[in-house]
Write a protein that holds these residues in place. Structure first.
Motif, PDB file in Angstrom:
ATOM      1  N   GLU A 129      -0.019  15.379 -17.451  1.00 29.01           N
ATOM      2  CA  GLU A 129      -0.324  14.026 -16.992  1.00 29.01           C
ATOM      3  C   GLU A 129       0.075  13.853 -15.523  1.00 29.01           C
ATOM      4  OE1 GLU A 129       0.172  11.619 -21.232  1.00 29.01           O
ATOM      5  OE2 GLU A 129       1.947  12.075 -20.015  1.00 29.01           O
ATOM      6  N   ARG A 130       1.226  14.424 -15.151  1.00 28.68           N
ATOM      7  CA  ARG A 130       1.679  14.382 -13.763  1.00 28.68           C
ATOM      8  C   ARG A 130       0.635  15.020 -12.859  1.00 28.68           C
ATOM      9  NH1 ARG A 130       3.655  18.089 -10.471  1.00 28.68           N
ATOM     10  NH2 ARG A 130       4.932  17.420  -8.724  1.00 28.68           N
ATOM     11  N   PHE A 131       0.158  16.195 -13.261  1.00 24.45           N
ATOM     12  CA  PHE A 131      -0.843  16.938 -12.500  1.00 24.45           C
ATOM     13  C   PHE A 131      -2.126  16.110 -12.333  1.00 24.45           C
ATOM     14  CE2 PHE A 131      -4.374  20.047 -12.511  1.00 24.45           C
ATOM     15  CZ  PHE A 131      -4.037  20.796 -11.400  1.00 24.45           C
ATOM     16  N   ILE A 132      -2.586  15.506 -13.398  1.00 26.83           N
ATOM     17  CA  ILE A 132      -3.826  14.711 -13.365  1.00 26.83           C
ATOM     18  C   ILE A 132      -3.659  13.479 -12.476  1.00 26.83           C
ATOM     19  CG2 ILE A 132      -5.360  13.267 -14.772  1.00 26.83           C
ATOM     20  CD1 ILE A 132      -4.857  15.346 -17.061  1.00 26.83           C
ATOM     21  N   ILE A 133      -2.544  12.771 -12.629  1.00 29.82           N
ATOM     22  CA  ILE A 133      -2.312  11.565 -11.829  1.00 29.82           C
ATOM     23  C   ILE A 133      -2.228  11.915 -10.347  1.00 29.82           C
ATOM     24  CG2 ILE A 133      -0.691   9.689 -11.338  1.00 29.82           C
ATOM     25  CD1 ILE A 133       0.048   9.778 -14.376  1.00 29.82           C
ATOM     26  N   LEU A 134      -1.514  12.988 -10.026  1.00 34.83           N
ATOM     27  CA  LEU A 134      -1.398  13.372  -8.616  1.00 34.83           C
ATOM     28  C   LEU A 134      -2.754  13.709  -8.017  1.00 34.83           C
ATOM     29  CD1 LEU A 134       1.921  15.442  -8.561  1.00 34.83           C
ATOM     30  CD2 LEU A 134       1.519  13.122  -7.707  1.00 34.83           C
ATOM     31  N   HIS A 135      -3.609  14.339  -8.779  1.00 33.89           N
ATOM     32  CA  HIS A 135      -4.953  14.632  -8.277  1.00 33.89           C
ATOM     33  C   HIS A 135      -5.766  13.353  -8.133  1.00 33.89           C
ATOM     34  CE1 HIS A 135      -5.247  18.946  -7.753  1.00 33.89           C
ATOM     35  NE2 HIS A 135      -4.344  19.027  -8.710  1.00 33.89           N
ATOM     36  N   ALA A 136      -5.593  12.406  -9.036  1.00 33.31           N
ATOM     37  CA  ALA A 136      -6.337  11.148  -8.968  1.00 33.31           C
ATOM     38  C   ALA A 136      -5.970  10.326  -7.735  1.00 33.31           C
ATOM     39  CB  ALA A 136      -6.091  10.321 -10.228  1.00 33.31           C
ATOM     40  N   ILE A 137      -4.710  10.429  -7.277  1.00 34.11           N
ATOM     41  CA  ILE A 137      -4.288   9.629  -6.125  1.00 34.11           C
ATOM     42  C   ILE A 137      -4.234  10.433  -4.826  1.00 34.11           C
ATOM     43  CG2 ILE A 137      -3.024   8.014  -7.596  1.00 34.11           C
ATOM     44  CD1 ILE A 137      -0.394   9.330  -6.559  1.00 34.11           C
ATOM     45  N   SER A 138      -4.704  11.670  -4.861  1.00 29.00           N
ATOM     46  CA  SER A 138      -4.657  12.521  -3.663  1.00 29.00           C
ATOM     47  C   SER A 138      -5.669  12.076  -2.616  1.00 29.00           C
ATOM     48  CB  SER A 138      -4.922  13.984  -4.037  1.00 29.00           C
ATOM     49  OG  SER A 138      -6.292  14.170  -4.326  1.00 29.00           O
ATOM     50  N   ASP A 139      -5.418  12.453  -1.376  1.00 27.67           N
ATOM     51  CA  ASP A 139      -6.347  12.146  -0.288  1.00 27.67           C
ATOM     52  C   ASP A 139      -7.720  12.749  -0.544  1.00 27.67           C
ATOM     53  OD1 ASP A 139      -4.433  10.694   1.055  1.00 27.67           O
ATOM     54  OD2 ASP A 139      -3.948  12.266   2.491  1.00 27.67           O
ATOM     55  N   ASN A 140      -7.773  13.906  -1.197  1.00 24.42           N
ATOM     56  CA  ASN A 140      -9.063  14.550  -1.491  1.00 24.42           C
ATOM     57  C   ASN A 140      -9.903  13.721  -2.449  1.00 24.42           C
ATOM     58  OD1 ASN A 140      -8.457  16.734   0.122  1.00 24.42           O
ATOM     59  ND2 ASN A 140      -7.607  17.928  -1.558  1.00 24.42           N
ATOM     60  N   SER A 141      -9.257  12.974  -3.347  1.00 28.96           N
ATOM     61  CA  SER A 141      -9.994  12.147  -4.302  1.00 28.96           C
ATOM     62  C   SER A 141     -10.438  10.827  -3.694  1.00 28.96           C
ATOM     63  CB  SER A 141      -9.134  11.850  -5.532  1.00 28.96           C
ATOM     64  OG  SER A 141      -8.864  13.034  -6.240  1.00 28.96           O
ATOM     65  N   LEU A 142      -9.700  10.349  -2.709  1.00 31.37           N
ATOM     66  CA  LEU A 142      -9.961   9.045  -2.105  1.00 31.37           C
ATOM     67  C   LEU A 142     -10.601   9.238  -0.734  1.00 31.37           C
ATOM     68  CD1 LEU A 142      -6.497   7.494  -3.016  1.00 31.37           C
ATOM     69  CD2 LEU A 142      -8.605   7.406  -4.349  1.00 31.37           C
ATOM     70  N   ILE A 173       0.883  -1.155   0.000  1.00 29.76           N
ATOM     71  CA  ILE A 173       0.000   0.000   0.000  1.00 29.76           C
ATOM     72  C   ILE A 173       0.925   1.210   0.000  1.00 29.76           C
ATOM     73  CG2 ILE A 173      -1.878  -1.207   1.167  1.00 29.76           C
ATOM     74  CD1 ILE A 173      -1.059   0.221   3.753  1.00 29.76           C
ATOM     75  N   ILE A 174       0.470   2.334  -0.528  1.00 30.13           N
ATOM     76  CA  ILE A 174       1.343   3.504  -0.602  1.00 30.13           C
ATOM     77  C   ILE A 174       0.637   4.745  -0.094  1.00 30.13           C
ATOM     78  CG2 ILE A 174       2.731   2.628  -2.517  1.00 30.13           C
ATOM     79  CD1 ILE A 174       1.154   4.597  -4.343  1.00 30.13           C
ATOM     80  N   THR A 175       1.413   5.594   0.536  1.00 32.06           N
ATOM     81  CA  THR A 175       0.907   6.894   0.966  1.00 32.06           C
ATOM     82  C   THR A 175       0.932   7.830  -0.247  1.00 32.06           C
ATOM     83  OG1 THR A 175       3.091   7.733   1.533  1.00 32.06           O
ATOM     84  CG2 THR A 175       1.870   6.570   3.280  1.00 32.06           C
ATOM     85  N   PHE A 176       0.317   8.977  -0.088  1.00 40.12           N
ATOM     86  CA  PHE A 176       0.352   9.949  -1.176  1.00 40.12           C
ATOM     87  C   PHE A 176       1.788  10.360  -1.485  1.00 40.12           C
ATOM     88  CE2 PHE A 176       0.503  14.349  -2.671  1.00 40.12           C
ATOM     89  CZ  PHE A 176      -0.128  14.173  -3.901  1.00 40.12           C
ATOM     90  N   ASN A 177       2.597  10.561  -0.448  1.00 42.59           N
ATOM     91  CA  ASN A 177       3.986  10.981  -0.679  1.00 42.59           C
ATOM     92  C   ASN A 177       4.770   9.938  -1.472  1.00 42.59           C
ATOM     93  OD1 ASN A 177       3.788  13.491   0.518  1.00 42.59           O
ATOM     94  ND2 ASN A 177       4.311  12.727   2.537  1.00 42.59           N
ATOM     95  N   GLU A 178       4.554   8.652  -1.187  1.00 40.56           N
ATOM     96  CA  GLU A 178       5.226   7.602  -1.963  1.00 40.56           C
ATOM     97  C   GLU A 178       4.746   7.629  -3.416  1.00 40.56           C
ATOM     98  OE1 GLU A 178       5.993   4.071   1.247  1.00 40.56           O
ATOM     99  OE2 GLU A 178       3.914   4.553   0.749  1.00 40.56           O
ATOM    100  N   GLY A 179       3.440   7.775  -3.603  1.00 38.99           N
ATOM    101  CA  GLY A 179       2.892   7.861  -4.951  1.00 38.99           C
ATOM    102  C   GLY A 179       3.424   9.073  -5.697  1.00 38.99           C
ATOM    103  N   ARG A 180       3.516  10.199  -4.990  1.00 41.17           N
ATOM    104  CA  ARG A 180       4.052  11.413  -5.605  1.00 41.17           C
ATOM    105  C   ARG A 180       5.493  11.213  -6.054  1.00 41.17           C
ATOM    106  NH1 ARG A 180       4.551  15.096  -1.538  1.00 41.17           N
ATOM    107  NH2 ARG A 180       6.761  14.710  -1.563  1.00 41.17           N
ATOM    108  N   ARG A 181       6.297  10.529  -5.245  1.00 38.54           N
ATOM    109  CA  ARG A 181       7.695  10.300  -5.638  1.00 38.54           C
ATOM    110  C   ARG A 181       7.780   9.444  -6.899  1.00 38.54           C
ATOM    111  NH1 ARG A 181       8.575  10.419  -0.005  1.00 38.54           N
ATOM    112  NH2 ARG A 181       8.324   8.177   0.216  1.00 38.54           N
TER     113      ARG A 181
END
Length: 154
Positions: free
Chosen positions: A114-127, A91-99
């Motif tokens: 694409e970076r911007f979109i992916i980061l928003h998709a995996i953010s705590d606000n989205s989940l 499992i990964i935290t947002f910070n791990e996913g961001r890295r």
């Protein structure tokens, strides 16, 4: 003001960029002395910012003349396989996913948008679910996004 971890990371990345073969060797204690920090701080930077999922391979030799050898994973398959294995088994935290996403961007596999979109998709606000499930879902989302890179657009 950048933290000491950011400064050490930047220094090591610049050394790697300036190396002929994408490999550097440096003494852990020498590095700690240069930045006036404990060797454990160097270990922290290496484990969190220079892992295989971030596109690096670390060899660490401890002892009086111990050193660290950092290699850039240049083979695309090695890097992606490492990331896939990690995401499938953790499992990964947002910070791990961001890295991971930031490394994909640095390597030119994804665009800034694409970076911007992916980061928003995996953010705590989205989940919007509990933490453990959130981190597991984040890993699955990122894994599926990466799988999509290998598919042809039909």
């Amino acid at each position: 003001m950048a933290g000491i971890s950011d400064v050490i990371e930047k220094f090591l990345k610049e050394m790697l960029e300036n190396s002929e073969d994408g490999i550097i060797e440096i003494g852990r204690n020498d590095l700690a002395s240069k930045f006036s920090c404990a060797p454990s701080q160097i270990n922290y930077v290496l484990t969190t910012r220079f892992s295989s999922t971030n596109g690096y391979y670390i060899e660490s030799h401890r002892g009086g003349s111990g050193y660290i050898k950092i290699s850039t994973l240049s083979n695309e398959d090695v890097f992606f396989n490492s990331v896939f294995d990690y995401l499938e088994n953790n499992i990964i935290t947002f910070n791990e996913g961001r890295r991971i996403v930031d490394r994909l961007f640095e390597l030119g596999y994804i665009t800034k948008r694409e970076r911007f979109i992916i980061l928003h998709a995996i953010s705590d606000n989205s989940l919007c679910i509990d933490t453990k499930a959130k981190d597991s879902l984040r890993a699955n989302i990122l894994l599926n996004i990466l799988y999509s890179f290998g598919r042809k657009n039909d």
